[in-house]
Design a protein around this motif. Structure first.
Motif, PDB file in Angstrom:
ATOM      1  N   GLU A 382       0.806  -1.212   0.000  1.00 52.10           N
ATOM      2  CA  GLU A 382       0.000   0.000   0.000  1.00 52.10           C
ATOM      3  C   GLU A 382       0.848   1.275   0.000  1.00 52.10           C
ATOM      4  N   VAL A 383       1.888   1.312   0.802  1.00 55.26           N
ATOM      5  CA  VAL A 383       2.746   2.499   0.825  1.00 55.26           C
ATOM      6  C   VAL A 383       3.575   2.570  -0.451  1.00 55.26           C
ATOM      7  N   GLY A 384       3.939   1.407  -0.993  1.00 52.32           N
ATOM      8  CA  GLY A 384       4.766   1.381  -2.199  1.00 52.32           C
ATOM      9  C   GLY A 384       4.075   1.933  -3.428  1.00 52.32           C
ATOM     10  N   ARG A 385       2.738   1.959  -3.467  1.00 54.40           N
ATOM     11  CA  ARG A 385       2.032   2.486  -4.638  1.00 54.40           C
ATOM     12  C   ARG A 385       1.760   3.976  -4.532  1.00 54.40           C
ATOM     13  N   GLN A 386       2.098   4.594  -3.406  1.00 52.34           N
ATOM     14  CA  GLN A 386       1.873   6.031  -3.252  1.00 52.34           C
ATOM     15  C   GLN A 386       2.673   6.786  -4.311  1.00 52.34           C
ATOM     16  N   PRO A 387       2.166   7.936  -4.769  1.00 51.78           N
ATOM     17  CA  PRO A 387       1.078   8.759  -4.209  1.00 51.78           C
ATOM     18  C   PRO A 387      -0.314   8.405  -4.738  1.00 51.78           C
ATOM     19  N   TRP A 388      -0.488   7.194  -5.282  1.00 49.55           N
ATOM     20  CA  TRP A 388      -1.750   6.835  -5.908  1.00 49.55           C
ATOM     21  C   TRP A 388      -2.602   5.999  -4.981  1.00 49.55           C
ATOM     22  N   VAL A 389      -3.907   6.287  -4.918  1.00 52.79           N
ATOM     23  CA  VAL A 389      -4.842   5.386  -4.263  1.00 52.79           C
ATOM     24  C   VAL A 389      -5.453   4.453  -5.303  1.00 52.79           C
ATOM     25  N   VAL A 390      -5.651   4.936  -6.528  1.00 49.15           N
ATOM     26  CA  VAL A 390      -5.924   4.092  -7.694  1.00 49.15           C
ATOM     27  C   VAL A 390      -4.761   4.346  -8.641  1.00 49.15           C
ATOM     28  N   TYR A 391      -3.967   3.339  -8.857  1.00 46.48           N
ATOM     29  CA  TYR A 391      -2.649   3.513  -9.486  1.00 46.48           C
ATOM     30  C   TYR A 391      -2.740   4.196 -10.846  1.00 46.48           C
ATOM     31  N   GLY A 392      -2.079   5.358 -10.933  1.00 44.20           N
ATOM     32  CA  GLY A 392      -2.013   6.113 -12.167  1.00 44.20           C
ATOM     33  C   GLY A 392      -3.243   6.924 -12.487  1.00 44.20           C
ATOM     34  N   LEU A 393      -4.289   6.860 -11.636  1.00 49.57           N
ATOM     35  CA  LEU A 393      -5.556   7.534 -11.946  1.00 49.57           C
ATOM     36  C   LEU A 393      -5.994   8.527 -10.874  1.00 49.57           C
ATOM     37  N   LEU A 394      -5.975   8.117  -9.633  1.00 48.99           N
ATOM     38  CA  LEU A 394      -6.473   8.968  -8.551  1.00 48.99           C
ATOM     39  C   LEU A 394      -5.432   9.048  -7.443  1.00 48.99           C
ATOM     40  N   ARG A 395      -5.020  10.270  -7.120  1.00 49.55           N
ATOM     41  CA  ARG A 395      -4.042  10.465  -6.055  1.00 49.55           C
ATOM     42  C   ARG A 395      -4.700  10.364  -4.684  1.00 49.55           C
ATOM     43  N   THR A 396      -3.953   9.903  -3.725  1.00 51.88           N
ATOM     44  CA  THR A 396      -4.460   9.785  -2.363  1.00 51.88           C
ATOM     45  C   THR A 396      -4.890  11.141  -1.825  1.00 51.88           C
ATOM     46  N   SER A 397      -4.116  12.169  -2.129  1.00 54.04           N
ATOM     47  CA  SER A 397      -4.434  13.510  -1.628  1.00 54.04           C
ATOM     48  C   SER A 397      -5.737  14.053  -2.206  1.00 54.04           C
ATOM     49  N   ASP A 398      -6.131  13.561  -3.387  1.00 51.41           N
ATOM     50  CA  ASP A 398      -7.368  14.019  -4.021  1.00 51.41           C
ATOM     51  C   ASP A 398      -8.582  13.194  -3.615  1.00 51.41           C
ATOM     52  N   ALA A 399      -8.361  12.098  -2.875  1.00 53.18           N
ATOM     53  CA  ALA A 399      -9.443  11.163  -2.564  1.00 53.18           C
ATOM     54  C   ALA A 399     -10.164  11.493  -1.267  1.00 53.18           C
ATOM     55  N   LEU A 400      -9.657  12.476  -0.515  1.00 53.82           N
ATOM     56  CA  LEU A 400     -10.222  12.812   0.793  1.00 53.82           C
ATOM     57  C   LEU A 400     -11.602  13.456   0.697  1.00 53.82           C
ATOM     58  N   SER A 401     -12.370  13.331   1.770  1.00 57.76           N
ATOM     59  CA  SER A 401     -13.615  14.081   1.897  1.00 57.76           C
ATOM     60  C   SER A 401     -13.282  15.564   2.019  1.00 57.76           C
ATOM     61  N   GLN A 402     -13.945  16.385   1.250  1.00 57.67           N
ATOM     62  CA  GLN A 402     -13.602  17.803   1.193  1.00 57.67           C
ATOM     63  C   GLN A 402     -13.955  18.555   2.468  1.00 57.67           C
ATOM     64  N   SER A 403     -14.975  18.101   3.179  1.00 58.54           N
ATOM     65  CA  SER A 403     -15.406  18.809   4.387  1.00 58.54           C
ATOM     66  C   SER A 403     -14.732  18.291   5.660  1.00 58.54           C
ATOM     67  N   LEU A 404     -13.839  17.346   5.527  1.00 55.94           N
ATOM     68  CA  LEU A 404     -13.213  16.724   6.697  1.00 55.94           C
ATOM     69  C   LEU A 404     -12.218  17.676   7.352  1.00 55.94           C
ATOM     70  N   ARG A 405     -12.248  17.729   8.698  1.00 56.97           N
ATOM     71  CA  ARG A 405     -11.326  18.589   9.429  1.00 56.97           C
ATOM     72  C   ARG A 405     -10.331  17.743  10.214  1.00 56.97           C
ATOM     73  N   THR A 406      -9.154  18.304  10.440  1.00 58.40           N
ATOM     74  CA  THR A 406      -8.070  17.574  11.098  1.00 58.40           C
ATOM     75  C   THR A 406      -8.463  17.137  12.508  1.00 58.40           C
ATOM     76  N   GLU A 407      -9.092  18.008  13.268  1.00 55.48           N
ATOM     77  CA  GLU A 407      -9.446  17.666  14.646  1.00 55.48           C
ATOM     78  C   GLU A 407     -10.471  16.524  14.707  1.00 55.48           C
ATOM     79  N   GLN A 408     -11.325  16.426  13.685  1.00 58.67           N
ATOM     80  CA  GLN A 408     -12.289  15.321  13.646  1.00 58.67           C
ATOM     81  C   GLN A 408     -11.582  13.979  13.483  1.00 58.67           C
ATOM     82  N   VAL A 409     -10.620  13.963  12.587  1.00 57.28           N
ATOM     83  CA  VAL A 409      -9.881  12.714  12.350  1.00 57.28           C
ATOM     84  C   VAL A 409      -9.059  12.346  13.579  1.00 57.28           C
ATOM     85  N   LEU A 410      -8.428  13.328  14.201  1.00 56.68           N
ATOM     86  CA  LEU A 410      -7.605  13.065  15.374  1.00 56.68           C
ATOM     87  C   LEU A 410      -8.446  12.500  16.513  1.00 56.68           C
ATOM     88  N   PHE A 411      -9.620  13.091  16.733  1.00 59.63           N
ATOM     89  CA  PHE A 411     -10.492  12.591  17.804  1.00 59.63           C
ATOM     90  C   PHE A 411     -10.940  11.159  17.534  1.00 59.63           C
TER      91      PHE A 411
END
Length: 459
Positions: A382-411
């Protein structure tokens, strides 16, 4: 840490915790089939006694596995909404197939497996054992298919643009048999056989060291040792096939596995070492040209290195050393399991298997090795295929929920850590309690004797 890193850590944590249990269920299911099959074949009550005991362990593992697997599906929606939209058609088909072919099969026969002794005929109960074991494997099949599609997408088209883009299946069977699915599935299944068989080896070694349930422990140990030996040797083959597939389909990942930076040069194979990302070199013990030989059967053949890829299309400098270490730890454990299994078989052949207390002590602790190998192997993939979450098509950084906040994930990460820690402690407590109790004694009048035939291999 930002939202992306925390979300990745949270998902990795929940998946890693869940991944403790399915491999044990799959491997233990195969061992139970052999044990109960030996009971039907020989009529010896010792095999029913050990099968009953391991069914209790299986039920505990299965229950925890189901409970921990549900959480990940919610995380797709809460943390990875863009990803969920993008792969929804693909994952929806695979998860629906898992529900139809795996969960329905397991749930339909699990009750018979656990409660069916003396209520159904022995052959019907044996059939239920086979069906539950197959259900566990079918579940793994569809999950690995879905994950393999992310590694090597096939049988789809992209509809929509930007944040609204999504992959739609155009050829279901091309999606199922994508370029990496068969190799990765065989590697996962064999790894599960190792996890289950070494659990049985560990518990029976524990009994033998304490001179408890000796007859059952010796027979169960031999059954598990045969499974472990065959699986460990097969894993060498499936691992090589999987690596060949990575070399063809994900060359940047393979280069990270060996810390190979030169764009096109002979690649060494390291037994152990440390990657210096700044200097772009690896220090350690190596076989010159070893990777070139494994891939091309030529010690002088060039292998594509990390520098052949733009920096934004390959694992980060920090990730390379992590992938290098996890990959080599997986390989080292795999070789250790082969050596340990073959040593056990050799001593069995010499009639001295149970005379070596030091070897039994090693087997008692070796239950950890397949688990560690399965975990670090998944990290490498999984780490070896980064930065892709779908290899060659979708980046991990682009796959996140847009409304998600850091403190929510941390909690939620802190909360998951606390809950899962309690759940793991409960699992260990119950497992330890069942192991210390050991197999139950059976009454002569309740157990029919089907045959007086003896098994020369296991006596």
């Amino acid at each position: 840490m930002n939202t992306e890193i925390l979300s990745r850590i949270q998902f990795a944590f929940t998946v890693a915790f869940h991944y403790i249990y399915p491999p044990l269920s799959i491997g233990l299911g195969v061992v139970m089939i052999i044990m109960e099959g030996m009971y039907l074949r020989t009529g010896q009550k010792i095999y029913e006694q050990m099968t009953r005991f391991w069914i209790k362990i299986f039920a505990l593992i299965f229950g925890i596995g189901v409970a921990t697997g549900i959480v990940m599906e919610f995380e797709f929606g809460t943390n990875w909404a863009v990803y969920s939209r993008y792969v929804g058609d693909i994952f929806g088909s695979a998860l629906a197939a898992e529900g139809i072919f795996a969960f329905a099969l397991e749930s339909g026969f699990l009750g018979i497996l656990i409660f069916g002794w003396n209520r159904v005929s022995p052959r019907v109960h044996f059939f239920s054992t086979i069906m539950v074991a197959l259900g566990s494997m079918f579940s793994a099949i569809w999950i690995v298919v879905a994950n393999s599609w992310q590694q090597t997408p096939a049988g789809f088209r992209i509809e929509g643009q930007g944040m609204k883009a999504r992959a739609v299946i155009t050829d279901f069977w091309a999606m199922v048999f994508n370029p990496s699915s068969v190799d990765r599935l065989s590697h996962v299944i064999i790894g599960s056989f190792l996890a289950g068989s070494f659990l049985v080896l560990s518990v029976n070694a524990y009994y033998l060291l304490r001179n408890r349930h000796v007859a059952i422990a010796k027979s169960g140990f031999k059954i598990a040792l045969v499974v472990a030996t065959v699986a460990s040797l097969l894993q060498l083959f499936t691992g090589h096939r999987s690596a060949d597939g990575v070399a063809k389909n994900q060359p940047a990942k393979l280069a990270a596995f060996e810390g190979h930076y030169d764009s096109s040069a002979v690649a060494d194979m390291y037994l152990l070492g440390w990657t210096d990302a700044q200097a772009q070199k690896v220090s350690g013990l190596k076989i010159p040209g070893g990777l070139s030989f494994l891939i091309h059967q030529d010690l002088k053949a060039p292998v594509t290195g990390l520098n052949a890829f733009p920096t934004d299309q390959r694992p980060s400098a920090r990730a390379v050393n992590f992938v290098f270490q996890t990959y080599h730890l997986m390989v080292a454990i795999g070789m250790a399991l082969i050596g340990l299994s073959l040593l056990g078989m050799f001593l069995w052949w010499r009639g001295r298997l149970f005379d070596q207390k030091w070897l039994l002590q090693i087997f008692a602790w070796a239950v950890l090795l397949p688990q560690i190998a399965n975990q670090v192997g998944w990290y490498s993939a999984e780490v070896g295929r980064q930065p892709w979450v779908v290899y060659g098509l979708l980046r991990t950084s682009d796959a996140l929920s847009q409304s998600l906040r850091t403190e929510q994930v941390l909690f939620s990460l802190i909360l998951f850590t606390l809950v899962y820690s309690l759940l793991f402690a409960l699992f260990l407590y119950l497992l330890n309690k069942k192991i210390k109790h050991g197999p139950d004694d059976l009454h002569e009048e309740v157990i029919p004797d089907y045959s007086k035939r003896d098994n020369p291999i296991l006596n």
